[in-house]
Design an enzyme around this catalytic site. Structure first.
Site, mmCIF file in Angstrom:
data_model
loop_
_atom_site.group_PDB
_atom_site.id
_atom_site.type_symbol
_atom_site.label_atom_id
_atom_site.label_comp_id
_atom_site.label_asym_id
_atom_site.label_seq_id
_atom_site.Cartn_x
_atom_site.Cartn_y
_atom_site.Cartn_z
ATOM 1 N N VAL A 84 0.876 -1.180 0.000
ATOM 2 C CA VAL A 84 0.000 0.000 0.000
ATOM 3 C C VAL A 84 0.911 1.226 0.000
ATOM 4 C CG1 VAL A 84 -1.688 1.296 1.375
ATOM 5 C CG2 VAL A 84 -1.904 -1.191 1.180
ATOM 6 N N ARG A 90 -2.721 2.695 6.867
ATOM 7 C CA ARG A 90 -3.508 2.631 8.104
ATOM 8 C C ARG A 90 -4.902 3.208 7.912
ATOM 9 N NH1 ARG A 90 0.533 0.450 7.770
ATOM 10 N NH2 ARG A 90 2.217 0.305 9.304
ATOM 11 N N ARG A 91 -5.472 2.924 6.752
ATOM 12 C CA ARG A 91 -6.867 3.277 6.480
ATOM 13 C C ARG A 91 -7.668 2.025 6.138
ATOM 14 N NH1 ARG A 91 -5.850 8.416 2.416
ATOM 15 N NH2 ARG A 91 -4.332 9.435 3.761
ATOM 16 N N GLY A 92 -7.105 0.880 6.400
ATOM 17 C CA GLY A 92 -7.853 -0.366 6.198
ATOM 18 C C GLY A 92 -7.735 -0.960 4.799
ATOM 19 N N LEU A 94 -5.165 -2.745 3.413
ATOM 20 C CA LEU A 94 -4.672 -4.126 3.492
ATOM 21 C C LEU A 94 -5.808 -5.054 3.947
ATOM 22 C CD1 LEU A 94 -2.495 -6.330 3.559
ATOM 23 C CD2 LEU A 94 -1.950 -5.615 5.883
ATOM 24 N N TYR A 123 0.471 -10.085 10.257
ATOM 25 C CA TYR A 123 -0.487 -11.053 9.710
ATOM 26 C C TYR A 123 -1.258 -11.926 10.701
ATOM 27 C CZ TYR A 123 1.070 -9.625 5.152
ATOM 28 O OH TYR A 123 1.320 -8.872 4.024
ATOM 29 N N PHE A 413 8.552 -15.882 -1.708
ATOM 30 C CA PHE A 413 7.660 -15.553 -2.822
ATOM 31 C C PHE A 413 6.820 -14.341 -2.485
ATOM 32 C CE2 PHE A 413 5.406 -18.652 -0.182
ATOM 33 C CZ PHE A 413 4.159 -18.083 -0.018
HETATM 34 C C1 LIG Z 1 1.925 -3.637 5.353
HETATM 35 C C2 LIG Z 1 1.005 -2.695 4.562
HETATM 36 C C3 LIG Z 1 0.551 -3.406 3.299
HETATM 37 C C4 LIG Z 1 -0.205 -2.365 5.447
HETATM 38 O O1 LIG Z 1 -1.179 -1.683 4.683
HETATM 39 P P1 LIG Z 1 -2.294 -0.743 5.371
HETATM 40 O O2 LIG Z 1 -3.308 -0.465 4.347
HETATM 41 O O3 LIG Z 1 -1.619 0.354 6.054
HETATM 42 O O4 LIG Z 1 -2.909 -1.738 6.472
HETATM 43 P P2 LIG Z 1 -4.350 -1.574 7.154
HETATM 44 O O5 LIG Z 1 -4.634 -0.138 7.360
HETATM 45 O O6 LIG Z 1 -5.362 -2.385 6.429
HETATM 46 O O7 LIG Z 1 -4.048 -2.268 8.536
HETATM 47 C C5 LIG Z 1 -4.721 -3.400 9.025
HETATM 48 C C6 LIG Z 1 -4.191 -3.653 10.418
HETATM 49 O O8 LIG Z 1 -2.822 -4.054 10.338
HETATM 50 C C7 LIG Z 1 -1.999 -3.179 11.113
HETATM 51 N N1 LIG Z 1 -0.756 -3.000 10.378
HETATM 52 C C8 LIG Z 1 -0.644 -2.758 9.060
HETATM 53 N N2 LIG Z 1 0.648 -2.683 8.720
HETATM 54 C C9 LIG Z 1 1.362 -2.905 9.841
HETATM 55 C C10 LIG Z 1 2.742 -2.951 10.101
HETATM 56 N N3 LIG Z 1 3.662 -2.760 9.143
HETATM 57 N N4 LIG Z 1 3.119 -3.199 11.362
HETATM 58 C C11 LIG Z 1 2.198 -3.389 12.331
HETATM 59 N N5 LIG Z 1 0.860 -3.354 12.128
HETATM 60 C C12 LIG Z 1 0.459 -3.115 10.891
HETATM 61 C C13 LIG Z 1 -2.790 -1.898 11.202
HETATM 62 O O9 LIG Z 1 -2.387 -1.139 12.324
HETATM 63 C C14 LIG Z 1 -4.205 -2.431 11.326
HETATM 64 O O10 LIG Z 1 -4.367 -2.870 12.670
HETATM 65 P P3 LIG Z 1 -5.815 -3.107 13.342
HETATM 66 O O11 LIG Z 1 -6.308 -4.426 12.788
HETATM 67 O O12 LIG Z 1 -5.490 -3.196 14.794
HETATM 68 O O13 LIG Z 1 -6.653 -1.953 12.945
HETATM 69 C C15 LIG Z 1 1.725 -1.365 4.212
HETATM 70 O O14 LIG Z 1 2.157 -0.785 5.405
HETATM 71 C C16 LIG Z 1 2.902 -1.550 3.271
HETATM 72 O O15 LIG Z 1 2.759 -1.501 2.058
HETATM 73 N N6 LIG Z 1 4.119 -1.759 3.845
HETATM 74 C C17 LIG Z 1 5.344 -1.923 3.038
HETATM 75 C C18 LIG Z 1 5.327 -3.167 2.180
HETATM 76 C C19 LIG Z 1 5.063 -4.402 3.004
HETATM 77 O O16 LIG Z 1 5.673 -4.634 4.040
HETATM 78 N N7 LIG Z 1 4.147 -5.249 2.527
HETATM 79 C C20 LIG Z 1 3.802 -6.501 3.149
HETATM 80 C C21 LIG Z 1 4.503 -7.580 2.411
HETATM 81 S S1 LIG Z 1 4.354 -9.141 3.201
#
Ligand SMILES: CC(C)(COP(=O)(O)OP(=O)(O)OC[C@H]1O[C@@H](n2cnc3c(N)ncnc32)[C@H](O)[C@@H]1OP(=O)(O)O)[C@@H](O)C(=O)NCCC(=O)NCCS
Length: 413
Positions: A84, A90-92, A94, A123, A413
């Site tokens: 994202v 952090r807007r939901g 994911l 996760y 992967f």
């Molecule tokens: C990880 C990532 C995809 C999260 O996307 P996002 O849209 O911000 O996530 P959301 O807003 O849907 O968050 C869902 C929940 O996960 C938590 N969360 C999301 N990313 C997190 C992180 N990096 N560390 C800890 N908690 C996280 C949020 O706080 C939220 O918590 P809640 O259930 O208590 O409300 C984004 O931060 C990103 O692109 N990071 C870099 C790339 C990456 O690491 N991708 C994952 C590959 S495995």
């Protein structure tokens, strides 16, 4: 206020998806890397997030097969390219992407999802548990004598890049069925892996591949490695970084380790993603010669259809167990399942929803962590993640779920 929509990619949007993913991972890809990454995207199993017409998030599911204790196999949806944009986090988003991918996996009849996580704290809220682990270790060559001489009946042959591309996938395909936790690798996966992007080189040079052949035309394993040189005044220290080492049997395993540990000019041999129960420690005359520097999660699993997933593996012992599983992400939130493993030689396993009284209570993430036998229920209970509702049920579940070797994936992967 903006509204996020989630939908599969169109073919012409693949370059934008690569840009979004790379920006999210903090990567500035070269043109060559862009082309390779674009080739990895399969629009059919993609799900991307859009703010109006602007792509702000990506996800992709791979159709994988997971090796189970037994060894049986399970079709799993391999979640990847999860990203994202930093401006939209952090807007939901994911949460929406994961929910959409789970829906699609259930529709396709995949009883589980799997992934390799970028960070450990993302996760479990979605029901994934770290089902396999890996360790980083190193061996000082000067201390690396084997306890017994290695008798190799086969030959080790260095491969050119072209030979590696032609031969390694088939060797992997044969061996991955012997190791619970391993997953299939697609042609796309091999292309990206063998391309060997700079940022995945751990500071070392390009990869070398050596296969082990017992008889002409039949390879029973291979080792892929690279060299990393550190200059110290007029001299230098060289580390041989093992990228992966695959062996069809213990003899091939010893021969390949013997080969890397006897490479001239090398001071240290290290492996950043080895098995937790690596037999190498037991091959060495001095087991302290192998030093573990880190241990971490490898493959994460999310069970989507618990009866089907539990029915698919084989078990270490016959028995019955009734689990109450709490799922905080997917409805219905709490379900009780009865697992019965019969005495028969041929798998005689039943798993179904039940109204019987639960003996163990745990979250879906903990059940996934224990699924391949990578962690015991006793350890999870000690961490407060499993509640024993009937005395002795933790021990009984551990006897059933135990596996002869620690599960291990080793495929990023
Ligand atoms: C990880 C990532 C995809 C999260 O996307 P996002 O849209 O911000 O996530 P959301 O807003 O849907 O968050 C869902 C929940 O996960 C938590 N969360 C999301 N990313 C997190 C992180 N990096 N560390 C800890 N908690 C996280 C949020 O706080 C939220 O918590 P809640 O259930 O208590 O409300 C984004 O931060 C990103 O692109 N990071 C870099 C790339 C990456 O690491 N991708 C994952 C590959 S495995």
């Amino acid at each position: 206020m903006s509204t996020i929509t989630v939908r599969p990619l169109r073919e012409e949007e693949i370059p934008a998806a690569v840009e979004v993913s790379c920006a999210a991972f903090g990567e500035r890809p070269t043109q060559e890397e862009r082309e390779i990454y674009q080739h990895s995207f399969d629009v059919e199993r993609s799900l991307c997030a859009f703010d109006a017409d602007t792509m702000v998030g990506t996800s992709l599911a791979l159709s994988l097969e997971l090796t189970l204790p037994g060894p049986g196999v399970l079709p799993v949806g391999g979640l990847t390219w999860v990203a994202v944009l930093p401006t939209q986090r952090r807007r939901g988003i994911l949460r929406q992407l994961v929910a959409g991918q789970f829906e699609d996996m259930v529709r396709r009849g995949e009883p589980a999802s799997a992934l390799i996580a970028s960070e450990g704290n993302i996760y479990s809220r979605f029901g994934y548990g770290p089902a396999t682990s890996a360790v980083s270790f190193s061996v000082e060559r000067a201390q690396a004598a084997f306890i017994r001489p290695v008798r190799a009946e086969g030959r080790i042959v260095l491969l050119t890049d072209e030979e590696a591309a032609a031969e390694l996938p088939a060797i992997y395909e044969r061996i991955r069925r012997l190791q619970p936790g391993r997953v299939t690798r697609s042609d796309r996966w091999w292309t990206e892996y063998l391309f060997d992007p700079q940022e995945q080189r751990e500071g070392g040079g390009g990869m070398f591949h050596a296969k082990y052949a017992t008889s002409p035309g039949v390879a029973d394993g291979y080792v892929t490695y690279r060299f990393k040189e550190e200059t110290l005044g007029w001299t230098s220290r060289t580390t041989l970084l093992v990228v992966e080492l695959l062996a069809a049997d213990p003899g091939v395993y010893s021969a390949l380790w013997d080969y890397v540990l006897n490479t001239d000019l090398v001071h240290t041999v290290s492996f950043s993603r080895g098995r937790v129960d690596e037999p190498l420690r037991w091959l060495l005359a001095d087991p302290r010669a192998l030093t573990v520097s880190a241990m971490g999660d490898d493959l994460w699993i999310r069970l989507l259809d618990i009866p089907r997933a539990l029915h698919a593996r084989t078990y270490g012992a016959a028995g019955d167990i009734v689990f109450e599983v709490d799922d905080t992400f997917l409805a219905p939130n709490r379900t009780t399942f009865a697992l019965r493993v019969g005495q028969a030689e041929i798998p005689d396993i039943e798993c179904a929803v039940t109204t019987a009284r639960a003996e163990l209570a745990l979250g879906t993430s903990s059940l996934a962590a224990a699924y391949l036998g990578g962690v015991s229920f006793a350890t999870l209970a000690a961490a407060g993640l499993v509640r024993e509702l009937r005395q002795g049920s933790v021990g009984r579940a551990d006897a059933m779920f135990s596996a002869a070797t620690a599960p291990y994936c080793g495929t990023i992967f």
